[in-house]
Design an enzyme around this catalytic site. Structure first.
Site, PDB file in Angstrom:
ATOM      1  N   GLU A  49      -9.670 -10.659  -7.143  1.00 34.82           N
ATOM      2  CA  GLU A  49      -8.806  -9.695  -6.935  1.00 34.82           C
ATOM      3  C   GLU A  49      -7.483  -9.843  -7.908  1.00 34.82           C
ATOM      4  O   GLU A  49      -7.090  -8.739  -8.473  1.00 34.82           O
ATOM      5  CB  GLU A  49      -8.210  -9.848  -5.583  1.00 34.82           C
ATOM      6  CG  GLU A  49      -9.361  -9.250  -4.629  1.00 34.82           C
ATOM      7  CD  GLU A  49      -8.981  -9.091  -3.146  1.00 34.82           C
ATOM      8  OE1 GLU A  49      -7.672  -9.622  -2.815  1.00 34.82           O
ATOM      9  OE2 GLU A  49      -9.647  -8.406  -2.240  1.00 34.82           O
ATOM     10  N   HIS A  54      -2.068  -5.686   1.732  1.00 37.30           N
ATOM     11  CA  HIS A  54      -3.133  -5.958   1.470  1.00 37.30           C
ATOM     12  C   HIS A  54      -3.043  -7.697   0.931  1.00 37.30           C
ATOM     13  O   HIS A  54      -2.016  -7.779   0.125  1.00 37.30           O
ATOM     14  CB  HIS A  54      -4.121  -5.543   0.447  1.00 37.30           C
ATOM     15  CG  HIS A  54      -5.564  -6.220   0.073  1.00 37.30           C
ATOM     16  ND1 HIS A  54      -6.646  -6.345   0.820  1.00 37.30           N
ATOM     17  CD2 HIS A  54      -5.757  -7.090  -0.881  1.00 37.30           C
ATOM     18  CE1 HIS A  54      -7.378  -7.100   0.463  1.00 37.30           C
ATOM     19  NE2 HIS A  54      -6.904  -7.567  -0.829  1.00 37.30           N
ATOM     20  N   LYS A 106       0.884  -1.314   0.009  1.00 36.72           N
ATOM     21  CA  LYS A 106      -0.016   0.102  -0.025  1.00 36.72           C
ATOM     22  C   LYS A 106       0.901   1.173  -0.064  1.00 36.72           C
ATOM     23  O   LYS A 106       2.072   1.240   0.198  1.00 36.72           O
ATOM     24  CB  LYS A 106      -0.951   0.103   1.339  1.00 36.72           C
ATOM     25  CG  LYS A 106      -2.003  -1.287   1.304  1.00 36.72           C
ATOM     26  CD  LYS A 106      -2.857  -1.354   2.208  1.00 36.72           C
ATOM     27  CE  LYS A 106      -3.692  -2.438   2.381  1.00 36.72           C
ATOM     28  NZ  LYS A 106      -4.935  -2.109   3.358  1.00 36.72           N
ATOM     29  N   TYR A 162     -12.314  -2.432  -3.246  1.00 38.59           N
ATOM     30  CA  TYR A 162     -12.913  -2.369  -1.996  1.00 38.59           C
ATOM     31  C   TYR A 162     -14.316  -2.383  -1.958  1.00 38.59           C
ATOM     32  O   TYR A 162     -15.067  -1.848  -1.075  1.00 38.59           O
ATOM     33  CB  TYR A 162     -12.302  -1.434  -1.151  1.00 38.59           C
ATOM     34  CG  TYR A 162     -10.798  -1.584  -0.679  1.00 38.59           C
ATOM     35  CD1 TYR A 162     -10.646  -2.906   0.117  1.00 38.59           C
ATOM     36  CD2 TYR A 162      -9.859  -0.798  -1.043  1.00 38.59           C
ATOM     37  CE1 TYR A 162      -9.258  -3.113   0.517  1.00 38.59           C
ATOM     38  CE2 TYR A 162      -8.534  -1.123  -0.642  1.00 38.59           C
ATOM     39  CZ  TYR A 162      -8.082  -2.271   0.254  1.00 38.59           C
ATOM     40  OH  TYR A 162      -6.883  -2.495   0.460  1.00 38.59           O
ATOM     41  N   ASN A 209      -1.840  -0.056   6.891  1.00 33.35           N
ATOM     42  CA  ASN A 209      -1.380  -1.311   7.439  1.00 33.35           C
ATOM     43  C   ASN A 209      -0.255  -2.184   6.378  1.00 33.35           C
ATOM     44  O   ASN A 209      -0.334  -3.262   6.325  1.00 33.35           O
ATOM     45  CB  ASN A 209      -2.426  -2.319   7.747  1.00 33.35           C
ATOM     46  CG  ASN A 209      -3.472  -2.661   6.775  1.00 33.35           C
ATOM     47  OD1 ASN A 209      -3.412  -2.075   5.750  1.00 33.35           O
ATOM     48  ND2 ASN A 209      -4.557  -3.320   7.169  1.00 33.35           N
TER      49      ASN A 209
HETATM   50  P1  CMP Z   1      -7.241  -4.695   3.873  1.00 32.29           P
HETATM   51  O1  CMP Z   1      -6.541  -6.030   4.450  1.00 32.29           O
HETATM   52  O2  CMP Z   1      -6.704  -4.031   2.604  1.00 32.29           O
HETATM   53  O3  CMP Z   1      -8.829  -4.747   3.744  1.00 32.29           O
HETATM   54  C1  CMP Z   1      -9.555  -3.869   3.883  1.00 32.29           C
HETATM   55  C2  CMP Z   1      -8.885  -2.245   4.510  1.00 32.29           C
HETATM   56  O4  CMP Z   1      -9.664  -1.576   5.156  1.00 32.29           O
HETATM   57  C3  CMP Z   1      -7.748  -3.009   5.572  1.00 32.29           C
HETATM   58  O5  CMP Z   1      -6.772  -3.891   5.035  1.00 32.29           O
HETATM   59  C4  CMP Z   1      -7.639  -1.640   6.233  1.00 32.29           C
HETATM   60  O6  CMP Z   1      -6.486  -0.917   5.265  1.00 32.29           O
HETATM   61  C5  CMP Z   1      -8.796  -1.086   6.126  1.00 32.29           C
HETATM   62  N1  CMP Z   1      -9.364  -1.052   7.601  1.00 32.29           N
HETATM   63  C6  CMP Z   1     -10.030  -2.276   7.879  1.00 32.29           C
HETATM   64  N2  CMP Z   1     -10.485  -1.979   9.052  1.00 32.29           N
HETATM   65  C7  CMP Z   1     -10.501  -0.841   9.552  1.00 32.29           C
HETATM   66  C8  CMP Z   1     -10.924   0.249  10.480  1.00 32.29           C
HETATM   67  N3  CMP Z   1     -11.447  -0.219  11.455  1.00 32.29           N
HETATM   68  N4  CMP Z   1     -10.587   1.534  10.210  1.00 32.29           N
HETATM   69  C9  CMP Z   1      -9.945   1.986   9.162  1.00 32.29           C
HETATM   70  N5  CMP Z   1      -9.603   1.159   8.132  1.00 32.29           N
HETATM   71  C10 CMP Z   1      -9.839  -0.067   8.212  1.00 32.29           C
END
Ligand code: CMP
Length: 141
Positions: free
Chosen positions: A128, A117, A11, A51, A114
């Site tokens: 995906e 993904h 990311k 998403y 984070n």
């Molecule tokens: P990802 O695994 O890419 O899948 C969905 C994404 O949404 C997740 O990683 C985070 O980047 C984001 N995400 C999931 N939960 C939250 C949350 N509670 N608050 C903000 N972002 C979130």
């Protein structure tokens, strides 16, 4: 166990931190092969489409902003049990809850930013991988 393909994204926070090489080294070190790879700066429409399952979540708008804030690395990872293996290497969505030694524990700054993904199951992986790559982009070994 079957050979699987799964989508991985480094990311915008991971690209900005300069940890592309370190993240890929973890995948390769665990026996996953990079079967396709490209960098992209996602458009709003691409991020929203990717998403779409989260569109009713309160964090959707912020997530799309974040995912379009800078370039990402898109990869298809391939190997035995690749979907689960990738998720194990990433660690929990929230880095505060991620196990020691995982990518998110070591590099992520929060639940949204984070770093990586990874597809969460076979159906998601099929959607995906084809969302970002067509059949001619894939190198099967
Ligand atoms: P990802 O695994 O890419 O899948 C969905 C994404 O949404 C997740 O990683 C985070 O980047 C984001 N995400 C999931 N939960 C939250 C949350 N509670 N608050 C903000 N972002 C979130």
């Amino acid at each position: 166990m079957a050979v699987e393909q799964t989508l991985s994204i480094i990311k915008p926070d991971g690209v900005k931190k300069g940890v592309i090489g370190q993240v890929i080294a973890r995948f390769e070190g665990a026996g996953l092969k990079v079967a396709a790879m490209k960098m992209a700066h996602l458009t709003r429409a691409q991020a929203e489409g990717f998403y779409h399952v989260h569109q009713q979540r309160p964090f959707f708008g912020s997530l799309v902003e974040f995912m379009t804030s800078g370039p990402v690395v898109l990869m298809i990872l391939q190997g035995e049990n690749a979907i689960a293996k990738n998720r194990e290497l990433m660690g929990a969505t929230d880095p505060a809850k991620a196990a020691p030694g995982t990518i998110r524990k070591d590099f992520a700054s929060g639940i949204e930013q984070n770093t990586v993904h990874g597809s969460d199951g076979p159906d998601t992986a099929a959607f995906e991988t084809q969302y970002f790559f067509n059949v001619f982009d894939r190198v099967n070994e």
